[in-house]
Design an enzyme around this catalytic site. Structure first.
Site, PDB file in Angstrom:
ATOM      1  N   SER A  84       0.793  -1.245   0.000  1.00 22.31           N
ATOM      2  CA  SER A  84       0.000   0.000   0.000  1.00 22.31           C
ATOM      3  C   SER A  84       0.816   1.281   0.000  1.00 22.31           C
ATOM      4  CB  SER A  84      -0.923   0.030   1.218  1.00 22.31           C
ATOM      5  OG  SER A  84      -2.110  -0.628   0.912  1.00 22.31           O
ATOM      6  N   LYS A  87       0.553   3.522  -2.874  1.00 20.03           N
ATOM      7  CA  LYS A  87      -0.565   4.472  -3.004  1.00 20.03           C
ATOM      8  C   LYS A  87      -0.069   5.916  -2.944  1.00 20.03           C
ATOM      9  CE  LYS A  87      -3.972   1.197  -1.349  1.00 20.03           C
ATOM     10  NZ  LYS A  87      -4.171   0.210  -0.334  1.00 20.03           N
ATOM     11  N   TYR A 208      -2.537  -1.757 -10.663  1.00 19.14           N
ATOM     12  CA  TYR A 208      -2.573  -1.613  -9.195  1.00 19.14           C
ATOM     13  C   TYR A 208      -1.800  -2.759  -8.547  1.00 19.14           C
ATOM     14  CZ  TYR A 208      -4.507  -1.836  -4.455  1.00 19.14           C
ATOM     15  OH  TYR A 208      -4.647  -1.912  -3.094  1.00 19.14           O
ATOM     16  N   TYR A 260      -4.668   3.598   7.735  1.00 21.74           N
ATOM     17  CA  TYR A 260      -6.066   3.151   7.651  1.00 21.74           C
ATOM     18  C   TYR A 260      -6.828   3.514   8.923  1.00 21.74           C
ATOM     19  CZ  TYR A 260      -3.085   0.209   4.808  1.00 21.74           C
ATOM     20  OH  TYR A 260      -2.095  -0.233   3.998  1.00 21.74           O
ATOM     21  N   VAL A 278       1.039  -3.889   3.700  1.00 17.79           N
ATOM     22  CA  VAL A 278       0.957  -5.225   4.308  1.00 17.79           C
ATOM     23  C   VAL A 278       2.189  -6.100   4.026  1.00 17.79           C
ATOM     24  CG1 VAL A 278      -1.556  -5.366   4.520  1.00 17.79           C
ATOM     25  CG2 VAL A 278      -0.459  -6.131   2.397  1.00 17.79           C
TER      26      VAL A 278
HETATM   27  N1  GLN Z   1      -1.947  -5.084  -2.328  1.00 12.79           N
HETATM   28  C1  GLN Z   1      -2.652  -5.004  -1.095  1.00 12.79           C
HETATM   29  C2  GLN Z   1      -4.154  -5.085  -1.330  1.00 12.79           C
HETATM   30  O1  GLN Z   1      -4.624  -4.511  -2.276  1.00 12.79           O
HETATM   31  C3  GLN Z   1      -2.307  -3.717  -0.429  1.00 12.79           C
HETATM   32  C4  GLN Z   1      -2.977  -3.555   0.890  1.00 12.79           C
HETATM   33  C5  GLN Z   1      -2.105  -2.984   1.952  1.00 12.79           C
HETATM   34  O2  GLN Z   1      -0.893  -2.922   1.885  1.00 12.79           O
HETATM   35  N2  GLN Z   1      -2.757  -2.605   3.014  1.00 12.79           N
HETATM   36  O3  GLN Z   1      -4.839  -5.729  -0.599  1.00 12.79           O
END
Ligand code: GLN
Length: 325
Positions: A84, A87, A208, A260, A278
């Site tokens: 993530s 992003k 993505y 988050y 993650v």
């Molecule tokens: N690639 C992961 C997903 O889309 C990214 C989520 C994350 O790092 N929180 O679920």
């Protein structure tokens, strides 16, 4: 956890003291990661099967300063996927090429209070995703990019922002995520059904997934933090990548939404604009001063790195780095 604002008195600008605190922060991060694995409260993400292979009790901390100084402890060379944290890069590209107004006509700037991959509010509360730091918002932003950029161009941008030319696509994680990414597919198709998602949802998702599967290390994440800390400029080459006004936007969203539905607590306890992934990474920027990267794949229930939070909390507390200190 620090419940008190009392701190030992020392000169927080003394280089020796800073070195000591960073060392302690690393030890703190490592210990918290290891304890969480022992008591079962922390584990590597397994909803993307390839990520479950990570050694959850590892930890690394890297701090880069804009005068060229760097302090690294533990697993800071080891590669893992950015997840993530990409992003932030996607949002930066969108702001740079489409501008503020266009980007935020497709996504809001509000913390969601939900899990990072939640679908609920998207269907029940609002057509526009809450912010670009959760999956729905990032997929929406990616739908702008995937119609206009090749993956290699975004990869190049990621390398520049992280000051790391060795970033590549981790094919195994990309395939694993693509195979099991049905929840993200659902998000993309809900957005499509509302007429919000631009272009082709499958192309958007593919890009993505690829951006989530870039292999970085704690040093690259410190590099990203440093460029953000330095108002979008690489302090070593002087190259400017993003307008400083956009950096303010990105840092604000990292501050309010970067972890988050743990962002509020993190703002109180750490208070440094940060973004987690993650894969176990956190990138953090101390404006005008430092980029910090951590790697600790043991995640808590919200999907954030336990070691990373512990280390950043220690640094912030001891060195008075909280924005509101
Ligand atoms: N690639 C992961 C997903 O889309 C990214 C989520 C994350 O790092 N929180 O679920």
């Amino acid at each position: 956890m620090y419940f008190t604002y009392e701190r030992p008195a020392f000169d927080v600008n003394d280089p020796g003291e800073i070195q000591r605190v960073i060392r302690e922060a690393y030890e703190n991060g490592l210990e918290n990661a290891q304890l969480s694995v022992e008591d079962g409260s922390g584990k590597a993400a397994d909803y993307i099967p390839e990520l479950a292979k990570a050694k959850a009790d590892e930890f690394g901390l890297c701090v880069k300063a804009n005068d060229g100084g760097m302090i690294c402890h533990g697993e800071t060379k080891k590669r893992f996927t950015i997840q993530s944290i990409s992003k932030v890069i996607n949002l930066a590209v969108s702001l740079k090429y489409f501008g503020f107004r266009e980007t935020f006509s497709y996504v809001q700037m509000e913390p969601s209070g939900d899990d990072f991959n939640s679908i609920i509010k998207l269907d029940m509360v609002s057509n526009l995703p809450f912010n670009p730091m959760i999956n729905a918002g990032a997929i929406q932003v990616m739908s702008l990019l995937s119609e206009n950029f090749e993956f290699e161009e975004l990869l190049d941008f990621a390398r520049k922002l992280c000051m790391d030319d060795d970033i590549v696509l981790n094919e195994a994680v990309y395939r694993s995520e693509s195979r099991t990414g049905d929840r993200n597919r659902a998000i993309a198709y809900i957005l499509k059904s509302k007429g919000i998602l631009q272009g082709d949802p499958d192309k958007t998702l593919d890009m993505y997934f690829k951006m989530c599967s870039l292999s970085v290390n704690a040093e690259s994440l410190a590099g990203l933090g440093l460029v953000l800390a330095n108002n979008g400029q690489n302090p070593f080459t002087g190259k400017h990548f993003i307008h400083r006004g956009y950096i303010r936007t990105i840092r604000s969203l990292m501050y309010t939404c970067g972890l988050y539905n743990e962002s509020g607590k993190y703002a109180v306890l750490v208070g440094i604009p940060s973004k987690s992934g993650v894969g176990g990474g956190i990138t953090a920027c101390v404006p005008g001063r430092w980029g910090i990267g951590t790697f600790g794949p043991a995640l808590n229930k919200k999907g954030n790195s336990i070691g990373g939070i512990a280390a950043l909390q220690h640094m912030s507390h001891m060195l008075h780095l909280n924005t509101f200190d």
